[in-house]
Design a protein around this motif. Structure first.
Motif, PDB file in Angstrom:
ATOM      1  N   THR A 211       0.804  -1.223   0.000  1.00  0.00           N
ATOM      2  CA  THR A 211       0.000   0.000   0.000  1.00  0.00           C
ATOM      3  C   THR A 211       0.835   1.270   0.000  1.00  0.00           C
ATOM      4  N   ALA A 212       1.963   1.257   0.705  1.00  0.00           N
ATOM      5  CA  ALA A 212       2.737   2.484   0.878  1.00  0.00           C
ATOM      6  C   ALA A 212       3.257   3.015  -0.446  1.00  0.00           C
ATOM      7  N   ASN A 213       3.717   2.126  -1.321  1.00  0.00           N
ATOM      8  CA  ASN A 213       4.256   2.626  -2.587  1.00  0.00           C
ATOM      9  C   ASN A 213       3.150   3.141  -3.502  1.00  0.00           C
ATOM     10  N   LEU A 214       1.950   2.563  -3.404  1.00  0.00           N
ATOM     11  CA  LEU A 214       0.831   3.105  -4.185  1.00  0.00           C
ATOM     12  C   LEU A 214       0.442   4.494  -3.682  1.00  0.00           C
ATOM     13  N   ARG A 215       0.469   4.672  -2.380  1.00  0.00           N
ATOM     14  CA  ARG A 215       0.183   6.003  -1.838  1.00  0.00           C
ATOM     15  C   ARG A 215       1.233   7.012  -2.324  1.00  0.00           C
ATOM     16  N   GLU A 216       2.479   6.579  -2.345  1.00  0.00           N
ATOM     17  CA  GLU A 216       3.547   7.446  -2.849  1.00  0.00           C
ATOM     18  C   GLU A 216       3.323   7.773  -4.326  1.00  0.00           C
ATOM     19  N   LEU A 217       2.999   6.762  -5.101  1.00  0.00           N
ATOM     20  CA  LEU A 217       2.795   6.965  -6.531  1.00  0.00           C
ATOM     21  C   LEU A 217       1.600   7.862  -6.825  1.00  0.00           C
ATOM     22  N   SER A 218       0.592   7.805  -5.953  1.00  0.00           N
ATOM     23  CA  SER A 218      -0.618   8.594  -6.208  1.00  0.00           C
ATOM     24  C   SER A 218      -0.328  10.085  -6.237  1.00  0.00           C
ATOM     25  N   GLY A 219       0.758  10.491  -5.587  1.00  0.00           N
ATOM     26  CA  GLY A 219       1.134  11.899  -5.607  1.00  0.00           C
ATOM     27  C   GLY A 219       2.106  12.250  -6.710  1.00  0.00           C
ATOM     28  N   LYS A 220       2.503  11.249  -7.514  1.00  0.00           N
ATOM     29  CA  LYS A 220       3.529  11.485  -8.534  1.00  0.00           C
ATOM     30  C   LYS A 220       3.078  11.186  -9.960  1.00  0.00           C
ATOM     31  N   THR A 221       1.920  10.538 -10.122  1.00  0.00           N
ATOM     32  CA  THR A 221       1.461  10.191 -11.458  1.00  0.00           C
ATOM     33  C   THR A 221      -0.055  10.267 -11.530  1.00  0.00           C
ATOM     34  N   VAL A 259      -9.007   2.572   0.344  1.00  0.00           N
ATOM     35  CA  VAL A 259      -8.270   2.287  -0.890  1.00  0.00           C
ATOM     36  C   VAL A 259      -8.576   3.337  -1.955  1.00  0.00           C
ATOM     37  N   ALA A 260      -9.820   3.755  -2.022  1.00  0.00           N
ATOM     38  CA  ALA A 260     -10.243   4.718  -3.041  1.00  0.00           C
ATOM     39  C   ALA A 260      -9.579   6.081  -2.876  1.00  0.00           C
ATOM     40  N   LYS A 261      -8.961   6.321  -1.716  1.00  0.00           N
ATOM     41  CA  LYS A 261      -8.272   7.597  -1.512  1.00  0.00           C
ATOM     42  C   LYS A 261      -6.970   7.676  -2.297  1.00  0.00           C
ATOM     43  N   TYR A 262      -6.383   6.516  -2.634  1.00  0.00           N
ATOM     44  CA  TYR A 262      -5.097   6.534  -3.339  1.00  0.00           C
ATOM     45  C   TYR A 262      -5.065   5.671  -4.602  1.00  0.00           C
ATOM     46  N   ALA A 263      -6.055   4.828  -4.810  1.00  0.00           N
ATOM     47  CA  ALA A 263      -6.052   3.927  -5.965  1.00  0.00           C
ATOM     48  C   ALA A 263      -7.325   4.099  -6.783  1.00  0.00           C
ATOM     49  N   ASP A 264      -7.277   3.570  -7.990  1.00  0.00           N
ATOM     50  CA  ASP A 264      -8.402   3.669  -8.911  1.00  0.00           C
ATOM     51  C   ASP A 264      -9.134   2.348  -9.087  1.00  0.00           C
ATOM     52  N   GLY A 265      -8.576   1.288  -8.526  1.00  0.00           N
ATOM     53  CA  GLY A 265      -9.206  -0.010  -8.650  1.00  0.00           C
ATOM     54  C   GLY A 265      -8.532  -1.031  -7.770  1.00  0.00           C
ATOM     55  N   ILE A 266      -9.115  -2.221  -7.745  1.00  0.00           N
ATOM     56  CA  ILE A 266      -8.531  -3.332  -7.010  1.00  0.00           C
ATOM     57  C   ILE A 266      -8.342  -4.500  -7.975  1.00  0.00           C
ATOM     58  N   GLY A 267      -7.272  -5.244  -7.749  1.00  0.00           N
ATOM     59  CA  GLY A 267      -7.003  -6.458  -8.510  1.00  0.00           C
ATOM     60  C   GLY A 267      -7.068  -7.624  -7.555  1.00  0.00           C
ATOM     61  N   VAL A 268      -8.107  -8.437  -7.659  1.00  0.00           N
ATOM     62  CA  VAL A 268      -8.388  -9.420  -6.611  1.00  0.00           C
ATOM     63  C   VAL A 268      -8.285 -10.851  -7.124  1.00  0.00           C
ATOM     64  N   ASP A 269      -7.869 -11.732  -6.240  1.00  0.00           N
ATOM     65  CA  ASP A 269      -7.972 -13.171  -6.473  1.00  0.00           C
ATOM     66  C   ASP A 269      -9.436 -13.490  -6.772  1.00  0.00           C
ATOM     67  N   THR A 270      -9.675 -14.345  -7.752  1.00  0.00           N
ATOM     68  CA  THR A 270     -11.056 -14.669  -8.124  1.00  0.00           C
ATOM     69  C   THR A 270     -11.875 -15.174  -6.944  1.00  0.00           C
ATOM     70  N   ARG A 271     -11.189 -15.757  -5.949  1.00  0.00           N
ATOM     71  CA  ARG A 271     -11.912 -16.283  -4.786  1.00  0.00           C
ATOM     72  C   ARG A 271     -12.515 -15.172  -3.932  1.00  0.00           C
ATOM     73  N   ARG A 272     -12.066 -13.951  -4.128  1.00  0.00           N
ATOM     74  CA  ARG A 272     -12.707 -12.822  -3.456  1.00  0.00           C
ATOM     75  C   ARG A 272     -14.064 -12.501  -4.089  1.00  0.00           C
ATOM     76  N   VAL A 273     -14.232 -12.879  -5.354  1.00  0.00           N
ATOM     77  CA  VAL A 273     -15.489 -12.635  -6.066  1.00  0.00           C
ATOM     78  C   VAL A 273     -16.402 -13.844  -5.969  1.00  0.00           C
ATOM     79  N   VAL A 274     -15.838 -15.021  -6.253  1.00  0.00           N
ATOM     80  CA  VAL A 274     -16.583 -16.275  -6.154  1.00  0.00           C
ATOM     81  C   VAL A 274     -15.764 -17.230  -5.285  1.00  0.00           C
ATOM     82  N   PRO A 275     -16.110 -17.356  -4.009  1.00  0.00           N
ATOM     83  CA  PRO A 275     -15.357 -18.254  -3.129  1.00  0.00           C
ATOM     84  C   PRO A 275     -15.535 -19.714  -3.540  1.00  0.00           C
ATOM     85  N   VAL A 276     -14.658 -20.564  -3.047  1.00  0.00           N
ATOM     86  CA  VAL A 276     -14.784 -22.002  -3.274  1.00  0.00           C
ATOM     87  C   VAL A 276     -14.758 -22.705  -1.921  1.00  0.00           C
ATOM     88  N   ASP A 277     -15.374 -23.906  -1.875  1.00  0.00           N
ATOM     89  CA  ASP A 277     -15.385 -24.662  -0.631  1.00  0.00           C
ATOM     90  C   ASP A 277     -14.139 -25.540  -0.539  1.00  0.00           C
TER      91      ASP A 277
END
Length: 364
Positions: A211-221, A259-277
């Motif tokens: 997270t820290a480097n994304l916060r840093e980048l949000s002020g530079k690009t 997250v929305a304060k410094y990023a424009d989106g999330i890239g998630v493992d598919t299991r965050r969208v559709v879990p598996v047993d």
């Protein structure tokens, strides 16, 4: 129709019927998602289902198959050049272990709190790395890719950017282990932005599991930033700082708001969208896509892979008793179609041709 879209249409014909059936059609209309755009197809490490990952061979194949973006994972050399490798330890993806002149470079390091033994990019100059040759990382799963072992160099990030610009596709770089590289004086963010700015790249996402480097980048690009989120665990910069929060906290509504304060989106493992047993079968979808969209965040999922062993159990096809069942192609089109129907904005695909075929079909 562009050549890239034409090739994608041909590939879709192959996937559907096993023969080339070229039909010249207009670019499909966008799906009716929240921004009126079709999901993007991201060539995960290139077309890593078909070529050794993170090689120009893989990126070129991804572009030909219709990827909107190609994804290089970035690590640093000793002389501060960013190169595309999945990890800074390279014994699994190059022939370095067979090179006697580098035998004394083998060592053990602590990367993100874990001991790792092997050869590391930060102990080599770019000129030295360029003498190595890439090989398939998972030969048991993808034996056909071993036909390309020994043919490709390790590409620099700049070479990947130049390739993308030549063909009009985007780049989607990931900074690997930024806390670790900061600790050894080889920060990744400055050379990353230098390359992007020098080439005036406008079609790009920048991603990180920390997270820290994304916060840093949000002020530079002004380029969009993507917070990566695994199915378990926590960002390593939080772990290193003694922060008790985890990725589970990050995907809660209040976490997504942060997250929305410094990023424009999330890239998630598919299991965050559709879990598996426990048996690997899919469970009802979560609300993460809707929750993220409500916070103004895009949702890109990873990783869509063709092989049965890489799919949820209810999307596997064939005879489980077959010796090649694990690497046989399952119902990957059905799996990705389900995710697209749930409203995702993009997908990292090892086989971008398959991803393009699904997105094109869903957009009709």
């Amino acid at each position: 129709m562009t050549m890239r879209r034409l090739i994608a249409s041909m590939l879709a014909g192959v996937l559907a019927g096993g023969t080339f059936a070229v039909v010249l059609i207009q670019t499909p209309p966008a799906t009716a998602d929240r921004r009126g755009r079709a999901p993007i197809v991201i060539g995960h490490r290139g077309a890593s289902a078909h070529r050794p990952e993170h090689t120009l061979l893989a990126y070129e194949a991804a572009i030909a198959m219709g990827a909107d973006y190609i994804e290089p994972d970035l690590v640093s050399t000793k002389d501060r050049v960013l190169v595309a490798r999945h990890e800074n330890e390279i014994s699994g993806t190059t022939d370095v272990a067979a090179r006697p002149e580098f035998a004394d470079r083998r060592t053990t390091k602590t990367i993100d709190g874990r001991p790792v033994t092997g050869w590391f990019t930060e102990d080599f100059t770019l000129a030295e790395l360029k003498t190595l040759r890439a090989k398939e990382r998972v030969p048991d799963l993808r034996p056909d890719n071993t036909a390309f072992d020994g043919l490709a160099e390790i590409p620099t990030f700049e070479e990947v950017v130049q390739l993308a610009l030549k063909h009009g596709v985007g780049v989607y770089p990931e900074t690997k282990h930024p806390t670790y590289f900061d600790s050894i004086g080889l920060s990744l963010e400055e050379p990353l932005l230098e390359v992007l700015n020098r080439h005036r790249v406008r079609k790009a996402y920048i991603q990180s599991f920390e997270t820290a480097n994304l916060r840093e980048l949000s002020g530079k690009t002004r380029l969009p930033l993507i917070q990566l989120i695994t199915a378990t665990g926590a960002p390593y910069d939080w772990v290193a700082a003694g922060d008790p929060r985890t990725y589970d906290d990050m995907v809660k509504p209040e976490g997504l708001r942060e997250v929305a304060k410094y990023a424009d989106g999330i890239g998630v493992d598919t299991r965050r969208v559709v879990p598996v047993d426990a048996a690997g079968k899919t469970l009802p979808a979560t609300t993460i896509v809707t929750d993220a969209h409500r916070k103004g965040l895009d949702v890109h999922v990873w990783t869509i892979r063709n092989e049965n062993s890489q799919l949820p159990a209810d999307y596997r096809l064939g005879n489980p008793a077959s010796p090649v069942y694990a690497r046989a192609t399952g119902d990957v089109m059905g799996w990705l179609s389900k995710l697209v129907e749930l409203g995702i904005d993009g997908a990292f695909c090892d086989d971008p041709g398959m991803g393009r075929a699904v997105v094109a079909r869903q957009s009709l």
